[in-house]
Design a protein around this motif. Sequence first.
Motif: not given
Lengths: 171, 182
Positions: A38-44, B12-14, B56-62
């Motif tokens: 429910e909390s995807r990373p921003n790139p998704r 994880a980025l995917h 960290a997961y939500e901001g992993l692209h940074t």
Amino acid sequence: MHEHELESLLKETLTRYADAHRDRIADLEYEIVEELPESRPNPRPRWSFALAGAAAVAAVFAIGLWVGLNLSAAPCSDPDVLCLVYPNAKSVSLASQFTLWEPVPMNGPDRSGVWWLRLPKDIKPGRYEYGFIVDGTRWVYDPRATEFVHTFDDKINSVLYVAPPEESEQP
Amino acid sequence: MGEGELELIQRALHGDVDAWGEIVRRYKDAVFGIALGILGNPADAEDAAHDAFIRAYEGLHTFHLDKRFSTWIFAVTANVCKNKLRRERLFAPLKHISRLTKGSDPAQQLAQQERTQIIKDAIDQLKPAYRMPLVLRYYAELDYKEIAEALGLPEGTVKTRLHRAKSQLKHILEQKGVTGHA
């Protein structure tokens, strides 16, 4: 008290204190994994936007208003396109058996940090090993590949299967 | 970067949450230890570790893939703790004594527990600005440059704060009669 004694006391105390309470995080990875869908990373979501953007750009292209690849999103849903997410890279190249291991610069990055390259149209059906070269030095395998091999120099190559024209799926 | 770590991060980025779960498994002890050192309270440290991994997961692209991941995740943890301290004003030292060790000799065990608690209380008495670099230096074993990056401070400021933190700690411990020898 000498400085090294204080430092050693600090290290010992912080470590012992954390060890004493470590059972609190015994299942942390499972809790996080359960919570994350429910909390995807921003790139998704950005990727979704990117795909929607790609469709929009394709429509624009159809009416002759193509404004250049680098302004569009990477067309990673296309099975003939190889993609790598690497937002901070200055350059990414593809090297493969079908390029005779010569690095071929990839397009990108798009706004989601995705680099991409379309397979050559004249590529022959078969099995090809490949990888990405980031910033000219770092060998990175394709995490989206379905097969990998260890090389003699302890690197990992991804494997790509190109099907004959009448087939559409990789084995 | 550890073996396979870059690949886990890429996955994880995917959106591969299992890959992120493996990252959590590898780093949870360190992240929890840092949070506990900074916040001083196990329940808050548990929350902070959880929040740090989600953030960290939500901001992993940074995250810059060519940098050390440990430094980055520790920086995220320190920031989560800083915000928690700011939000909840948890500047009071710990009031309870926890059971800290298991040993065969009860007297020795008790003495060690008391000594650990005195030192922990002394650390908790430090201002967060001093406590954070101290924990990152002596628990997470980051160097000055990495602490500076993690906390967004100049390296010189990190050195100064660490020096002051140690001077204050030394003073507190000497007042309590703690010496360098166990």
